[in-house]
Design an enzyme around this catalytic site. Structure first.
Site, PDB file in Angstrom:
ATOM      1  CB  THR A 345       0.227  30.703  15.037  1.00 39.95           C
ATOM      2  OG1 THR A 345      -0.080  29.490  14.343  1.00 39.95           O
ATOM      3  CG2 THR A 345      -0.971  31.643  14.980  1.00 39.95           C
ATOM      4  CB  CYS A 346       5.136  29.169  16.636  1.00 43.40           C
ATOM      5  SG  CYS A 346       4.364  29.224  18.258  1.00 43.40           S
ATOM      6  CG  ASP A 347      -0.404  24.824  16.221  1.00 49.64           C
ATOM      7  OD1 ASP A 347      -0.076  23.835  15.542  1.00 49.64           O
ATOM      8  OD2 ASP A 347      -1.244  24.780  17.134  1.00 49.64           O
ATOM      9  CB  SER A 348       3.087  22.420  12.422  1.00 46.91           C
ATOM     10  OG  SER A 348       2.593  21.455  13.328  1.00 46.91           O
ATOM     11  CG  ASN A 385       1.857  32.295  18.614  1.00 48.40           C
ATOM     12  OD1 ASN A 385       2.269  31.561  17.721  1.00 48.40           O
ATOM     13  ND2 ASN A 385       2.464  32.368  19.783  1.00 48.40           N
TER      14      ASN A 385
END
Length: 398
Positions: A345-348, A385
């Protein structure tokens, strides 16, 4: 143990039965046959069968499988086939799932706080065992079952100083359970209205200290003595652990022996005894096969992560066993190093620090088998996502 393997190409499933899933001899075969882009969830039926046989044959009471730990229909069927006939459910959907798949199963609604509709639905579907930890919850159960005379209710105890004394990796104190004085009052209040009355508790998930069960049973004895009412059952809950890296455990037989000894010492030998294993029945029987999409130094970017089946690896920094699968030459090198994982996902926050020890030349295109994810792995996965998988296979290797 970390094992590097080389996958074999163009494998076909052995059969769709008896597990209702594409079935392969090895995880390498399952990877070689896969042409999708998502992670692969794997069940190891023989490991699940072995765990079920151990509990059914040696646990000194009735075994209730905690469905929340892994509700996959194939896993539920395997447990049933091995003699697990009782299931701990928490919701209408879990009730309907187990009732639809295993119509002769005995269901236990052991969630201490339930909606009125859930209580009524459970009773209509044959559920007679329910838990409670508050006077209002007790009254809800009586109201929604029309003051039924065939109920077996289990009072959930809050164990004292759970976060400091019980030694579980994930203590469960604070949300559920009646304190001493409240428990005494509730036992007295419930006794006239139910056919059977029992006590239940939970020593915490992944309990590494066997003595916790004796401490809880001894405390239960003091509550019962103070209440001065007849008790029909004791439920020691879950907490039965599985070995993970950095978490060695005693043999399960020692847990069973300690529980048996404490039951006898506290005068509970004539009572009906229950246990609610979840993790111990399914964790070692499940894995997730993930693909490496990119390597940056010692960071590996994978096609599954904390929003998928690796929640515990990210949220609680659990170091699951791993092994590498490579389907092309050269074979992985012998020396290993520790890697950090990142999910797709693009979540850190989709980060798993590990370290996870794999061959030093691990690279894009390799597959990693993350083991012991049969509990709270696939069941916690989201579709955040757009990254998720519906592909589950059975693996026959042990």
């Amino acid at each position: 143990m970390i094992v590097s393997t080389s996958a074999v190409h163009t494998q076909q499933p052995i059969a769709l039965q008896p597990y209702g899933l594409p079935t392969y001899k090895t995880s390498a075969d399952a990877i070689a046959a896969y042409n999708g882009d998502d992670q692969i969830y794997a069940l190891y039926p023989r490991k699940i069968e072995a765990a079920a046989r151990l509990f059914v044959s040696e646990f000194p009471g009735h075994v209730l499988y905690a469905v929340k730990s892994n509700p996959h229909p194939s896993l539920l069927q395997i447990l049933w086939n091995e003699g697990v006939s009782r299931y701990d459910v928490a919701s209408m959907r879990e009730i309907d799932l187990v009732r639809g798949l295993l119509p002769r199963a005995e269901l236990y609604l052991m969630h201490p706080v339930k909606s009125r509709r859930t209580i009524a639905h459970a009773y209509t579907n044959g559920v007679r065992n329910m838990s409670f930890d508050h006077e209002d919850e007790l009254q809800k159960i009586l109201d929604c079952t029309n003051q039924a005379q065939d109920l077996h209710l289990h009072l959930r105890l809050a164990l004292p100083k759970v976060s400091k004394q019980l030694g579980a990796v994930m203590p469960l104190g604070g949300k559920f359970g009646a304190g001493f004085d409240e428990a005494v009052a509730l036992l007295k209040s419930a006794r006239p209205d139910v056919q059977k009355l029992g006590l239940c508790f939970h020593v915490g998930s992944q309990c590494l200290n066997i003595e916790n069960y004796n401490s809880a049973l001894t405390y239960a004895r003091t509550v019962i003595d103070a209440a001065g009412v007849k008790i029909d059952s004791i439920d020691v809950g879950g907490g039965f652990p599985v070995s993970y890296p950095d978490m060695p455990i005693a043999p399960m037989a020692e847990y069973f022996g300690a529980i048996s000894a404490s039951v006898a010492a506290n005068g509970f030998a004539e009572l009906e005894l229950f246990g609610e294993p979840g993790r111990a029945l399914c964790a070692e029987g499940g894995a997730t096969l993930v693909r490496v999409e990119l390597r940056k130094d010692n960071d590996l970017y994978l096609n599954d992560g904390t929003y998928g089946s690796l929640f515990d690896a990210g949220q609680f920094s659990w170091k699951f066993p791993v092994r590498l699968h490579r389907s092309r030459p050269p074979a992985p090198c012998a020396n290993t190093i520790g890697f950090r994982f990142f999910g797709p996902t693009c979540d850190s926050a989709d980060t798993m620090n590990g370290p996870f020890h794999l061959p030093a030349d691990t690279c894009e295109g390799d597959w990693i088998e993350i083991q012991n994810l049969g509990a709270y792995g696939q069941t916690l996965a989201t579709q955040f996502n757009g990254f998720y998988s519906h592909h589950t296979v059975a693996i026959l290797e042990d």
